[in-house]
Design a protein around this motif. Structure first.
Motif, short mmCIF file in Angstrom:
data_model
loop_
_atom_site.label_atom_id
_atom_site.label_comp_id
_atom_site.label_asym_id
_atom_site.label_seq_id
_atom_site.Cartn_x
_atom_site.Cartn_y
_atom_site.Cartn_z
N PRO A 111 109.41 57.01 8.49
CA PRO A 111 110.56 57.91 8.39
C PRO A 111 110.62 58.61 7.03
N LEU A 112 111.52 59.58 6.95
CA LEU A 112 111.69 60.33 5.71
C LEU A 112 112.24 59.41 4.61
N ARG A 113 111.49 59.35 3.50
CA ARG A 113 111.95 58.59 2.34
C ARG A 113 111.56 59.33 1.07
N PHE A 114 112.28 59.05 0.02
CA PHE A 114 112.00 59.65 -1.28
C PHE A 114 111.57 58.54 -2.23
N GLU A 115 110.38 58.69 -2.79
CA GLU A 115 109.83 57.68 -3.68
C GLU A 115 109.68 58.25 -5.09
N GLU A 200 118.65 59.47 -7.70
CA GLU A 200 119.11 58.14 -7.27
C GLU A 200 119.93 58.23 -5.99
N ASP A 201 120.82 59.20 -5.91
CA ASP A 201 121.65 59.37 -4.72
C ASP A 201 120.79 59.74 -3.51
N LEU A 202 119.78 60.59 -3.73
CA LEU A 202 118.91 61.01 -2.63
C LEU A 202 118.14 59.83 -2.07
N ARG A 203 117.63 58.98 -2.93
CA ARG A 203 116.93 57.78 -2.47
C ARG A 203 117.88 56.83 -1.75
N LYS A 204 119.08 56.66 -2.29
CA LYS A 204 120.05 55.77 -1.70
C LYS A 204 120.44 56.21 -0.28
#
Length: 208
Positions: A111-115, A200-204
């Motif tokens: 799925p879509l995730r930001f690392e 941080e908010d985008l990853r959360k």
């Protein structure tokens, strides 16, 4: 101080000209993403019209890729990453947020995730350290920016006496240096703190 004010008004035409140049460059930087969208949107339409004439499937695929690239307005994501970003539950919010902090995050699909691009940012204590240092540098910059207005209160008597012995042009150059450097440090670090918070908010919001 009156002499400094007099010098300021003497050189204000040159300062305004320089400020106008900076504003023009800034506007060009801000709206460059809009130009990217328009160019890619036109390319997507042109390629699709060419596809309808030739019926070559690779043109249809290329038209779609240009369309996705127009929406995300980036230069570094591949097609699968752009497609994943557009499948977000809130693509408008996430695209705008990612564009602001793209130097900190990369996108993984299915799925879509930001690392984090840098592994160091995975650790909360490291991010807290970075924020603390940037807040400190921001405070130094803000102090320098306001010092020309508050120097009588903030500086000691011996330092004020030394300043009083300086030539008017030297005082003026010191004031301009404090304003330019202080303003840059304050604005830059405040922007970097904001980018880190957005990341941080985008990853959360995309933890699975």
């Amino acid at each position: 101080m009156d002499v400094i004010v007099e010098l300021f008004f003497k050189y204000i035409p040159a300062l305004l000209a320089a400020f106008g140049t900076v504003v023009t460059l800034w506007r060009g930087w801000v709206y460059s993403s809009d130009r990217v969208f328009e160019q890619r949107e036109k390319s997507s339409r042109f390629i699709y019209e060419l596809y309808k004439i030739s019926e070559e499937e690779h043109l249809k695929k290329l038209s779609i890729e240009y369309g996705y690239a127009a929406i995300t307005r980036d230069d570094f994501l591949d097609f699968s990453q752009r497609k994943a970003l557009l499948t977000s539950n809130n693509p408008t919010r996430d695209i705008d947020a990612y564009r602001k902090c793209s130097n900190l995050l990369t996108i993984t699909c299915n799925p879509l995730r930001f690392e984090w691009v840098s592994k160091r940012y995975r650790y909360k204590c490291y991010r807290l350290l970075v924020k603390s240092l940037r807040v400190l540098i921001y405070a130094v910059g803000a102090y320098g920016l306001t010092l020309p207005l508050t120097y009588k209160v903030m500086l000691s008597v011996p330092i004020l006496d030394k300043i009083g012995t300086l030539a008017p042009i030297t005082k003026f150059l010191i004031v301009m240096y404090l304003i330019i450097v202080g303003g840059f440090l304050a604005a830059w670090n405040l922007n970097e703190i904001s980018k880190l918070r957005i990341a941080e908010d985008l990853r959360k919001n995309h933890l699975h």
